[in-house]
Design an enzyme around this catalytic site. Structure first.
Site, PDB file in Angstrom:
ATOM      1  N   ASN A   1       3.347  -6.919  13.426  1.00 19.79           N
ATOM      2  CA  ASN A   1       2.905  -5.571  13.810  1.00 19.79           C
ATOM      3  C   ASN A   1       3.097  -5.430  15.320  1.00 19.79           C
ATOM      4  OD1 ASN A   1       1.244  -3.187  14.352  1.00 19.79           O
ATOM      5  ND2 ASN A   1       0.306  -3.537  12.351  1.00 19.79           N
TER       6      ASN A   1
ATOM      7  N   ALA B   1       8.998  -4.490  12.205  1.00 19.37           N
ATOM      8  CA  ALA B   1       9.270  -5.229  10.975  1.00 19.37           C
ATOM      9  C   ALA B   1      10.764  -5.443  10.739  1.00 19.37           C
ATOM     10  CB  ALA B   1       8.655  -4.474   9.793  1.00 19.37           C
TER      11      ALA B   1
ATOM     12  N   GLN C   1       0.849  -1.206   0.000  1.00 22.30           N
ATOM     13  CA  GLN C   1       0.000   0.000   0.000  1.00 22.30           C
ATOM     14  C   GLN C   1       0.878   1.247   0.000  1.00 22.30           C
ATOM     15  OE1 GLN C   1      -3.375  -0.599   3.089  1.00 22.30           O
ATOM     16  NE2 GLN C   1      -1.850  -2.137   3.569  1.00 22.30           N
ATOM     17  N   ASN C   2       2.178   1.045   0.190  1.00 23.28           N
ATOM     18  CA  ASN C   2       3.068   2.203   0.327  1.00 23.28           C
ATOM     19  C   ASN C   2       3.377   2.835  -1.019  1.00 23.28           C
ATOM     20  OD1 ASN C   2       3.041   1.441   2.950  1.00 23.28           O
ATOM     21  ND2 ASN C   2       5.093   0.573   2.976  1.00 23.28           N
ATOM     22  N   VAL C   3       3.553   4.142  -0.975  1.00 23.56           N
ATOM     23  CA  VAL C   3       3.848   4.888  -2.205  1.00 23.56           C
ATOM     24  C   VAL C   3       5.309   5.349  -2.220  1.00 23.56           C
ATOM     25  CG1 VAL C   3       1.442   5.662  -2.411  1.00 23.56           C
ATOM     26  CG2 VAL C   3       3.087   7.109  -1.187  1.00 23.56           C
TER      27      VAL C   3
ATOM     28  N   GLY D   1       2.996  -4.465   8.997  1.00 26.01           N
ATOM     29  CA  GLY D   1       2.970  -3.012   9.225  1.00 26.01           C
ATOM     30  C   GLY D   1       1.799  -2.273   8.617  1.00 26.01           C
TER      31      GLY D   1
ATOM     32  N   HIS E   1      -1.526   1.529  -4.202  1.00 27.37           N
ATOM     33  CA  HIS E   1      -1.928   2.922  -3.974  1.00 27.37           C
ATOM     34  C   HIS E   1      -1.043   3.916  -4.740  1.00 27.37           C
ATOM     35  CE1 HIS E   1      -4.126   1.824   0.052  1.00 27.37           C
ATOM     36  NE2 HIS E   1      -4.822   1.494  -1.029  1.00 27.37           N
TER      37      HIS E   1
HETATM   38  C1  BJW Z   1       4.746  -1.063  12.482  1.00 25.39           C
HETATM   39  C2  BJW Z   1       5.894  -0.416  12.838  1.00 25.39           C
HETATM   40  C3  BJW Z   1       7.062  -1.137  12.666  1.00 25.39           C
HETATM   41  C4  BJW Z   1       4.344   0.954  13.222  1.00 25.39           C
HETATM   42  N1  BJW Z   1       7.017  -2.378  12.156  1.00 25.39           N
HETATM   43  N2  BJW Z   1       4.713  -2.282  11.987  1.00 25.39           N
HETATM   44  C5  BJW Z   1     -15.153  -1.106   2.606  1.00 25.39           C
HETATM   45  C6  BJW Z   1     -15.476  -0.843   3.926  1.00 25.39           C
HETATM   46  C7  BJW Z   1     -15.334   0.437   4.458  1.00 25.39           C
HETATM   47  C8  BJW Z   1     -14.850   1.487   3.672  1.00 25.39           C
HETATM   48  C9  BJW Z   1     -14.525   1.222   2.363  1.00 25.39           C
HETATM   49  C10 BJW Z   1     -14.675  -0.058   1.852  1.00 25.39           C
HETATM   50  N3  BJW Z   1     -14.254  -0.035   0.558  1.00 25.39           N
HETATM   51  C11 BJW Z   1     -13.828   1.224   0.260  1.00 25.39           C
HETATM   52  C12 BJW Z   1     -14.003   2.019   1.335  1.00 25.39           C
HETATM   53  C13 BJW Z   1     -13.650   3.462   1.423  1.00 25.39           C
HETATM   54  C14 BJW Z   1     -12.162   3.683   1.677  1.00 25.39           C
HETATM   55  C15 BJW Z   1     -11.786   3.014   3.006  1.00 25.39           C
HETATM   56  O1  BJW Z   1     -11.194   1.963   3.059  1.00 25.39           O
HETATM   57  N4  BJW Z   1     -12.086   3.684   4.106  1.00 25.39           N
HETATM   58  C16 BJW Z   1     -11.783   3.157   5.444  1.00 25.39           C
HETATM   59  C17 BJW Z   1     -10.657   3.963   6.068  1.00 25.39           C
HETATM   60  C18 BJW Z   1     -13.022   3.201   6.272  1.00 25.39           C
HETATM   61  N5  BJW Z   1     -11.372   3.157   0.571  1.00 25.39           N
HETATM   62  C19 BJW Z   1     -11.191   3.854  -0.548  1.00 25.39           C
HETATM   63  O2  BJW Z   1     -11.715   4.936  -0.724  1.00 25.39           O
HETATM   64  C20 BJW Z   1     -10.337   3.214  -1.626  1.00 25.39           C
HETATM   65  N6  BJW Z   1     -11.005   3.283  -2.867  1.00 25.39           N
HETATM   66  C21 BJW Z   1     -11.999   2.459  -3.213  1.00 25.39           C
HETATM   67  O3  BJW Z   1     -12.331   1.527  -2.517  1.00 25.39           O
HETATM   68  O4  BJW Z   1     -12.595   2.751  -4.430  1.00 25.39           O
HETATM   69  C22 BJW Z   1     -13.867   2.189  -4.695  1.00 25.39           C
HETATM   70  C23 BJW Z   1     -14.869   3.033  -3.946  1.00 25.39           C
HETATM   71  C24 BJW Z   1     -14.976   4.372  -4.258  1.00 25.39           C
HETATM   72  C25 BJW Z   1     -15.902   5.163  -3.563  1.00 25.39           C
HETATM   73  C26 BJW Z   1     -16.662   4.611  -2.532  1.00 25.39           C
HETATM   74  C27 BJW Z   1     -16.514   3.268  -2.192  1.00 25.39           C
HETATM   75  C28 BJW Z   1     -15.604   2.475  -2.921  1.00 25.39           C
HETATM   76  C29 BJW Z   1      -9.045   4.006  -1.805  1.00 25.39           C
HETATM   77  C30 BJW Z   1      -8.179   3.958  -0.620  1.00 25.39           C
HETATM   78  C31 BJW Z   1      -6.933   4.826  -0.876  1.00 25.39           C
HETATM   79  C32 BJW Z   1      -6.070   4.973   0.366  1.00 25.39           C
HETATM   80  N7  BJW Z   1      -5.111   5.991   0.121  1.00 25.39           N
HETATM   81  C33 BJW Z   1      -4.108   6.265   1.147  1.00 25.39           C
HETATM   82  C34 BJW Z   1      -3.296   7.497   0.691  1.00 25.39           C
HETATM   83  C35 BJW Z   1      -2.372   7.102  -0.477  1.00 25.39           C
HETATM   84  C36 BJW Z   1      -1.568   8.251  -0.958  1.00 25.39           C
HETATM   85  C37 BJW Z   1      -0.629   8.790   0.097  1.00 25.39           C
HETATM   86  O5  BJW Z   1       0.255   8.076   0.593  1.00 25.39           O
HETATM   87  O6  BJW Z   1      -0.780   9.946   0.435  1.00 25.39           O
HETATM   88  O7  BJW Z   1      -3.245   5.141   1.314  1.00 25.39           O
HETATM   89  S1  BJW Z   1      -4.820   6.453   2.752  1.00 25.39           S
HETATM   90  C38 BJW Z   1      -3.465   5.725   3.627  1.00 25.39           C
HETATM   91  O8  BJW Z   1      -3.945   4.536   4.306  1.00 25.39           O
HETATM   92  C39 BJW Z   1      -2.494   5.259   2.543  1.00 25.39           C
HETATM   93  C40 BJW Z   1      -2.105   3.896   3.058  1.00 25.39           C
HETATM   94  O9  BJW Z   1      -1.601   3.108   2.002  1.00 25.39           O
HETATM   95  C41 BJW Z   1      -3.384   3.378   3.657  1.00 25.39           C
HETATM   96  C42 BJW Z   1      -3.194   2.278   4.665  1.00 25.39           C
HETATM   97  O10 BJW Z   1      -2.471   2.722   5.768  1.00 25.39           O
HETATM   98  P1  BJW Z   1      -1.397   1.748   6.438  1.00 25.39           P
HETATM   99  O11 BJW Z   1      -0.329   1.443   5.487  1.00 25.39           O
HETATM  100  O12 BJW Z   1      -2.098   0.614   7.039  1.00 25.39           O
HETATM  101  O13 BJW Z   1      -0.741   2.730   7.541  1.00 25.39           O
HETATM  102  P2  BJW Z   1      -1.248   3.074   9.013  1.00 25.39           P
HETATM  103  O14 BJW Z   1      -0.545   4.283   9.445  1.00 25.39           O
HETATM  104  O15 BJW Z   1      -2.724   3.075   9.094  1.00 25.39           O
HETATM  105  O16 BJW Z   1      -0.767   1.823   9.885  1.00 25.39           O
HETATM  106  C43 BJW Z   1       0.587   1.571  10.155  1.00 25.39           C
HETATM  107  C44 BJW Z   1       0.692   0.282  10.920  1.00 25.39           C
HETATM  108  O17 BJW Z   1       2.063  -0.021  11.093  1.00 25.39           O
HETATM  109  C45 BJW Z   1       0.067   0.340  12.321  1.00 25.39           C
HETATM  110  O18 BJW Z   1      -0.746  -0.814  12.520  1.00 25.39           O
HETATM  111  C46 BJW Z   1       1.263   0.288  13.277  1.00 25.39           C
HETATM  112  O19 BJW Z   1       1.013  -0.439  14.485  1.00 25.39           O
HETATM  113  C47 BJW Z   1       2.266  -0.436  12.431  1.00 25.39           C
HETATM  114  N8  BJW Z   1       3.666  -0.135  12.722  1.00 25.39           N
HETATM  115  N9  BJW Z   1       5.551   0.882  13.312  1.00 25.39           N
HETATM  116  C48 BJW Z   1       5.786  -2.887  11.844  1.00 25.39           C
HETATM  117  N10 BJW Z   1       8.253  -0.563  13.012  1.00 25.39           N
END
Ligand code: BJW
Ligand code: ZN
Length: 270
Positions: free
Chosen positions: A242, A260, A113-115, A216, A145
């Protein structure tokens, strides 16, 4: 594959490591799903949690097409800052261990998911140092992403390499050399669809994988969060790395509570 669901909360890290290694050693098909936590030890901020990018800003202020339409200068300012952070970061031991796994183990797919491009750079680094005649492309990830170092035209959709952005004024923002449209970072914002071909490849690999290694990610953003669900539905096992509990943890066969860059080299030195 139906691995036993033991009590994951009390098991020690060494016991979990032993079980995770056993699952991976038997697996012919492996899919890896990574999130921001895999890059945390490289110095790239995560999104949620302490010190996360969204402690000070709400996602809908910056990571949506509506935010870009409303205030492209503000959104570009944030992405220009993040580009500059990523440019100073290097792959860590977790990216390198995963790249080694993917180069050594033929049927492994890294879905990220990382960019930040760090998996890609790790694949180049490991392949360059390898004595095996294997190209780095086998370890390149599916970037579901997008990529922060690329631009995309909001008019014609043309993708181009991104450079430094002057976000002091809307008039200084980068524009498309073909149609004159405003360029944007080539990333997927909330409410935008992921590339259907990329998504299909990720879910096909997950459904046939015997092990999905999830590293992560907070496992809250869909559809990426459903990748391990596809492995479970296909009878495979989930190994989660995690430091914190996530919504996936209750369904993971093995939970490795650690960072990680510390856990993955130990887990993957098969
Ligand atoms: C460690 C650590 C260490 C710390 N070692 N670990 C179904 C249900 C509900 C909602 C939806 C659904 N389907 C779609 C949706 C809507 C929405 C969504 O999911 N919303 C939820 C939040 C509720 N999804 C979308 O809109 C997606 N599009 C889509 O589905 O299109 C169809 C559609 C359209 C319209 C309506 C409905 C459907 C698109 C999602 C795009 C996400 N974009 C981002 C930004 C990308 C650009 C940028 O970087 O700026 O992507 S958001 C952000 O979150 C980014 C990440 O890739 C993504 C995930 O985050 P991630 O990687 O999990 O990071 P964190 O910070 O959350 O977690 C870090 C973790 O690491 C933690 O757990 C720590 O504990 C851990 N950690 N240190 C290992 N050292
Ligand atoms: Zn254009």
């Amino acid at each position: 594959m139906g691995a036993p669901r033991l009590d994951r909360v009390d098991e020690s890290l060494s016991d979990a490591l032993r079980r995770g290694r056993a699952l991976l050693a038997q697996a012919e098909r492996i899919v890896v799903l990574t999130g921001a936590g895999v890059s945390a030890e490289s110095g790239v901020p995560t999104f949620r949690g302490p010190g996360g990018l969204w402690k000070s800003r709400r996602p809908e202020e910056l990571a949506t097409p509506e935010a870009f339409a409303r205030d492209p200068r503000l959104v570009w300012e944030w992405y220009a800052w993040r580009r500059s952070v990523v440019a100073t970061c290097a792959p860590n031991a977790a990216h390198l261990a995963l790249a080694r796994l993917a180069l050594r183990h033929r049927d492994t797919l890294i879905v990220t998911q990382n960019v930040d491009g760090l998996h890609h750079r790790a694949a180049d680094d490991v392949a360059a140092r390898s004595t095996e005649p294997v190209g780095p492309d086998r370890a390149y990830p599916l970037e579901v992403h997008g990529a922060i170092h690329r631009d995309r035209c909001s008019g014609c959709g043309r993708r181009t390499p991104g450079g430094p952005v002057d976000a002091t004024d809307e008039a200084t923002l980068p524009r498309c050399g073909t149609c004159g449209g405003l360029l944007r970072p080539d990333v997927v914002w909330f409410g935008e669809s992921l590339d259907p071909d990329v998504l299909a490849r990720a879910f096909e690999a997950a459904a046939r994988a015997e092990v999905c290694l999830v590293v992560g990610t907070s496992s809250v953003v869909y559809p990426a969060a459903a990748v391990p669900e596809a492995t479970l539905a296909g009878g495979g096992a989930v190994v989660e790395v995690n430091p914190d509990v996530t919504p996936l943890s209750a369904r993971a066969n093995v939970s490795l509570r650690g960072k990680a860059a510390e856990v993955l080299p130990a887990l993957l030195s098969l």
